[in-house]
Design an enzyme around this catalytic site. Structure first.
Site, PDB file in Angstrom:
ATOM      1  N   SER A 152     -21.109 -92.793 -11.311  1.00  0.00           N
ATOM      2  CA  SER A 152     -21.849 -93.688 -12.192  1.00  0.00           C
ATOM      3  C   SER A 152     -22.221 -92.937 -13.473  1.00  0.00           C
ATOM      4  CB  SER A 152     -23.080 -94.258 -11.467  1.00  0.00           C
ATOM      5  OG  SER A 152     -23.621 -95.346 -12.164  1.00  0.00           O
ATOM      6  N   ASP A 208     -17.664-104.229  -9.267  1.00  0.00           N
ATOM      7  CA  ASP A 208     -18.822-103.437  -9.685  1.00  0.00           C
ATOM      8  C   ASP A 208     -19.609-104.167 -10.773  1.00  0.00           C
ATOM      9  OD1 ASP A 208     -20.614-101.457 -10.506  1.00  0.00           O
ATOM     10  OD2 ASP A 208     -19.163 -99.858 -10.162  1.00  0.00           O
ATOM     11  N   HIS A 231     -20.262-101.348  -6.869  1.00  0.00           N
ATOM     12  CA  HIS A 231     -20.758-100.041  -7.309  1.00  0.00           C
ATOM     13  C   HIS A 231     -21.016 -99.091  -6.141  1.00  0.00           C
ATOM     14  CE1 HIS A 231     -22.184 -97.617 -10.617  1.00  0.00           C
ATOM     15  NE2 HIS A 231     -23.307 -97.351  -9.998  1.00  0.00           N
TER      16      HIS A 231
END
Length: 688
Positions: A540, A625, A660
Site C-alpha cells: 500500500s 481494491d 486491498h
C-alpha cells in the site's frame, strides 16, 4: 533460466494522454488501463497473470511446500480467549480445514451451552470473497446486526438476525461501512453510509427495526470531503457518539443512548489542526487531544454538561518524550497506552490517586497493547504481549493484586521451534541529515554476520502508522532458511512520537524514502547483508516506499516485493472521484497547489520511472481494491517494462477476486505469502 528468457513479457499498448497542471505537461501512455472491465484491460491483466504463472512455474513445488509449512504451524481448531459483555461470553473459533471463523457465545458461564451466532464457513459458500464485520449485539441480547462484503471493496450490506429464533430479518441496508450501533431500546440502529463513487463514509442514518431502509432518517451529513464519519457507543453505554475525522482534525457529536430520536449536540466544534478523542465515565468526559500544541497528546477532563474546550482541564499533561496513544477507563482505574523511545508502555492509575505504575517489559523488540476490555466494573485488564521471537500471549492482569494470568499463548505447531534458536535486537542507522533511525532485527543465533546473509527489509512509513516488532510464525519460513528480517522504523510512522510522523509527511515526505535507503546502507556496512542479498518489501503506502527507493537507489537491492502499491501519486491525488483522495490531502498535500504538485512529482514512483537498471521485482494487486486501484500497479508495470534496461525479473500478479487486503480466507491468504517468499528464496537459489 534460458527457457524462461525465451518467454515474452506482455507489452501494453501505448495511448499517450497529456495531463496538464500548473503549466506542467505529463504524458501518460498507459492512462487507458483505468478503463475497468474493458476487454482490453482484462486481456492485459490476464496476459500478465499468465506470464507470471509461466515464469514461476519452476517454484510451484516450493510455493506449495511453503504454504503447507506455514499452515502446519497454525493450530487449525483454534479459538479466541472468551470475553464477557452484558452477561454473555463471546468466542471466535476455527475448525480444522475451514477457512472462516465461527462466532459464538455462552450465557453467564463458560460451561453453559454454546450458541452459534454465525458460521462464516456456511455464510461464505458460493462466494470467491467473503468478509463479515461490525458484529453488534443489541442491549437486550436478542438481536445482532452485522455487515457482509462479498466483493472486497469494503462496501458492506447490514443485516439483522434474531438470536432467539435464528431468523434473518428481511431488511437490508446497502452501501455501509459494516458497523452499526444500537440505542438502549434495542429497536433503533445508527449506521454510516458511504458515497457510492468515492466510498467516503459521509452520512449517519437512524434505522428503526422492522422498517425498510428507504425510510431511514438522515442524522448527519459530512459536507467536507476531506472528512469521514463513524458512529459508536461509549463504554459506559450512556452515549451514542458520531465522530467526524480528517487526518489532522476531529469533531464529535453526542446523544444519550436512551433518547435515540433526540438531537445530537456538538461536543467541541472542529478547529483546524486539533485532534481529540473522547471517553465517558460517571459525570465526566475524558479527552485525548493535541490542543494547545500538545504534539504528543495530553489527557484532559470536563463535566458532561460542559463539553466545550474552554472547560477542559489537564489530567495528564503533555510530555516531550512520551506519546499517549490511547486510554481505557474502568470503574476504579485509568489505563494509558503510551510510547516512549519507540517502545510500548502501559501505565495504570487508580482514580483515587493511591497507585500509579507501569507494567514491566524487558527488551527492545516487543509489542504490548491493551486488548478487549468491554467490562467496566472490573479490576482485570486484558492485554497482549509478543516479540520478534516470542509468540503472542493474551494476559489477564489484576490491577489490584498485580497478579497476572496467561489466558492463552499462541501455539506454534512445529516441534523444532524454540525461541531460544533466535536472536532479536534493535540497532540505529544514521540518516543523511544525522537523524538516528531505529531498526528491529531478528535472525537465527547460529547465523554468521559476514555480509553473505539474505536480508528482508520491511517498511511502511505513512499516516503515523507504526509497524511494531511482532512475532510471526509465518516468518519462520524465511528465518529458518537463513534470512535476517528487519523492520525499518522510518519517519512517517509514530515510532518515536508524533514529531517522527510530522517529519515524514507533506513537504518532508522524502525523509521516509531516504531513511529506508540509509537503513539499507547501514545493514550492508555492518555486514548483516550485501546488495546482492538485500531484499525490500512493503504494501500500500509501503508499496509507494518500494517504488520510490527503487527509483532512487536500485543498486542496493537484489529483489523488491511491492504489494497493492500506491505508485501513481500525482494523478491519483488530482482525481477527487477516487476513493480516499480528498481525505489524503493532509498526508501528501493537495497537488492543486503547485508547491505540493511539484514536490509530489519528485517522488511519485510512476512519474519517476526512468531508463536504468532495476532489481528483480514482484508486484501484486487486487482487481477490486478500493484503497489503491488496480490500475496504479498495472500502469507502473507497463512503464517499467518499457523503460528498464536490465533483464531482471518483473512479475505482476492481479488477484481478480480480491481487494486491498488480499484473499479473505485465513489459509488462502497464506498462498499469497508463499508466492512472495518463493520469489525471494528463488532469487537466493534456495530450492527447499
Amino acid at each position: 533460466m534460458s527457457s524462461k528468457a525465451k518467454l515474452k513479457a506482455p507489452v501494453a499498448a501505448k495511448k499517450p494522454v497529456e495531463l496538464i497542471k500548473h503549466a506542467d505537461v505529463r504524458v501518460d501512455p498507459y492512462f487507458w488501463l483505468k478503463e475497468r472491465d474493458s476487454e482490453e484491460v482484462l486481456k492485459y491483466l490476464q496476459e500478465e497473470n499468465a506470464y507470471n504463472e509461466q515464469m514461476t512455474e519452476h517454484t510451484k513445488v516450493l510455493q506449495e511446500n511453503l504454504f503447507q509449512e506455514m499452515k502446519g504451524r497454525i493450530k487449525e481448531d483454534d479459538s479466541s480467549v472468551p470475553y464477557k459483555k452484558n452477561g454473555y461470553w463471546y468466542i471466535t473459533r476455527y475448525e480444522v480445514g475451514k477457512n472462516y471463523p465461527i462466532y459464538s457465545r455462552k450465557k453467564e458461564t463458560l460451561v453453559t451451552a454454546e450458541e452459534i451466532m454465525f458460521d462464516c464457513n456456511v455464510e461464505a459458500k458460493g462466494f470467491e470473497y467473503f468478509k463479515m464485520a461490525g458484529i453488534s449485539v443489541s442491549p437486550d441480547n436478542k438481536l445482532v446486526a452485522y455487515g457482509i462484503d462479498t466483493v472486497s471493496r469494503r462496501n458492506y450490506t447490514i443485516r439483522i438476525k434474531n438470536l432467539e429464533t435464528g431468523e434473518i430479518y428481511p431488511e437490508t441496508i446497502e452501501n455501509t461501512t459494516g458497523g452499526c450501533t444500537w440505542a438502549s431500546d434495542s429497536k433503533t440502529l445508527f449506521y454510516t453510509r458511504k458515497d457510492e463513487e468515492t466510498l467516503r463514509s459521509d452520512t449517519v442514518f437512524r434505522h428503526q427495526l422492522g422498517t425498510p431502509s428507504t425510510t431511514d432518517v438522515e442524522i448527519y451529513k459530512e459536507e467536507d470531503d476531506t472528512f469521514n464519519v463513524f458512529v459508536y457507543k461509549t463504554k459506559s453505554e450512556k452515549y451514542i457518539v458520531i465522530g467526524s475525522m480528517s487526518t489532522l482534525t476531529s469533531e464529535y457529536r453526542i446523544l444519550e443512548a436512551d433518547n435515540p430520536k433526540g438531537d445530537f449536540r456538538v461536543f467541541q466544534e472542529r478547529i483546524r489542526g486539533v485532534e481529540y478523542g473522547i471517553a465517558h465515565y460517571d459525570t465526566r468526559f475524558f479527552i485525548l487531544t493535541n490542543i494547545d500544541g500538545a504534539t504528543n497528546f495530553k489527557l484532559m477532563e470536563t463535566p458532561e454538561a460542559h463539553t466545550e474546550s474552554s472547560y477542559w482541564k489537564d489530567l495528564i499533561p503533555h510530555r516531550e518524550d512520551t506519546l499517549i496513544e490511547d486510554v481505557d477507563i474502568f470503574k476504579e482505574y485509568l489505563v494509558i497506552s503510551e510510547r516512549n523511545n519507540g517502545l510500548n508502555k502501559i501505565n495504570i492509575k487508580r482514580w483515587d490517586g493511591t497507585e500509579d505504575y507501569y507494567l514491566p517489559f524487558d527488551n527492545e523488540t516487543y509489542t504490548a497493547y491493551v486488548s478487549t476490555n468491554p467490562e467496566f466494573d472490573t479490576t482485570i485488564l486484558r492485554y497482549s504481549y509478543n516479540s520478534l521471537i516470542t509468540p503472542n500471549s493474551v494476559i489477564d492482569f489484576d490491577m489490584k493484586t498485580k497478579q497476572k494470568e496467561v489466558k492463552k499463548e499462541q501455539e506454534v505447531l512445529d516441534p523444532n521451534f524454540s525461541k531460544d534458536n533466535y536472536h532479536s535486537e534493535r540497532v540505529w542507522a544514521t540518516a543523511k541529515d544525522g537523524t538516528k533511525i531505529p531498526i528491529s532485527l531478528v535472525y537465527r543465533k547460529d547465523l554468521q554476520r559476514d555480509g553473505t546473509n539474505p536480508l528482508l527489509q520491511y517498511g511502511y512509513g505513512s499516516y503515523g502508522s507504526t509497524i511494531d516488532p511482532y512475532f510471526s510464525s509465518v516468518r519462520l519460513s524465511l528465518l529458518d532458511r537463513g534470512f535476517i528480517y528487519a523492520i525499518a522504523h522510518i519517519r512517517g510512522s509514530e515510532y518515536l512520537g508524533r514529531e517522527w510522523y510530522e517529519q515524514g509527511k507533506l513537504l518532508q515526505k522524502m525523509n521516509t524514502f531516504t531513511d529506508f535507503i540509509d537503513c539499507s546502507k547501514y545493514l550492508i556496512a555492518e555486514k548483516y547483508t550485501s546488495n546482492q542479498h538485500l531484499y525490500a518489501m512493503g504494501g500500500s503506502a509501503g508499496g509507494l516506499l518500494m517504488g520510490a527507493v527503487m527509483n532512487m537507489a536500485p543498486e542496493l537491492y537484489n529483489g523488491v516485493v511491492a504489494a497493492v502499491p500506491f505508485v501513481d501519486v500525482v494523478t491519483t491525488m488530482l482525481d477527487e472521484s477516487i476513493p480516499l483522495t480528498t481525505g489524503e490531502y493532509d498526508e501528501w498535500g493537495n497537488p492543486n497547489e503547485s508547491e505540493y504538485y511539484f514536490y509530489m512529482k519528485q517522488y511519485s514512483p510512476y512519474d519517476q520511472v526512468k531508463p536504468q537498471q532495476y532489481p528483480n521485482i514482484l508486484i501484486t494487486t487486487g482487481y477490486h481494491d478500493s484503497q489503491v486501484q488496480y490500475w496504479e500497479p498495472a500502469k507502473w508495470v507497463a512503464k517499467l517494462r518499457e523503460l528498464k534496461t536490465d533483464t531482471n525479473l518483473l512479475l505482476f500478479h492481479t488477484n481478480m477476486d480480491a481487494g486491498h487486503g488480499g484473499a479473505s480466507g485465513r489459509f488462502d491468504a497464506l498462498k499469497e505469502v508463499a508466492e512472495e517468499y518463493a520469489f525471494l528464496l528463488d532469487l537466493e537459489g534456495i530450492k527447499g
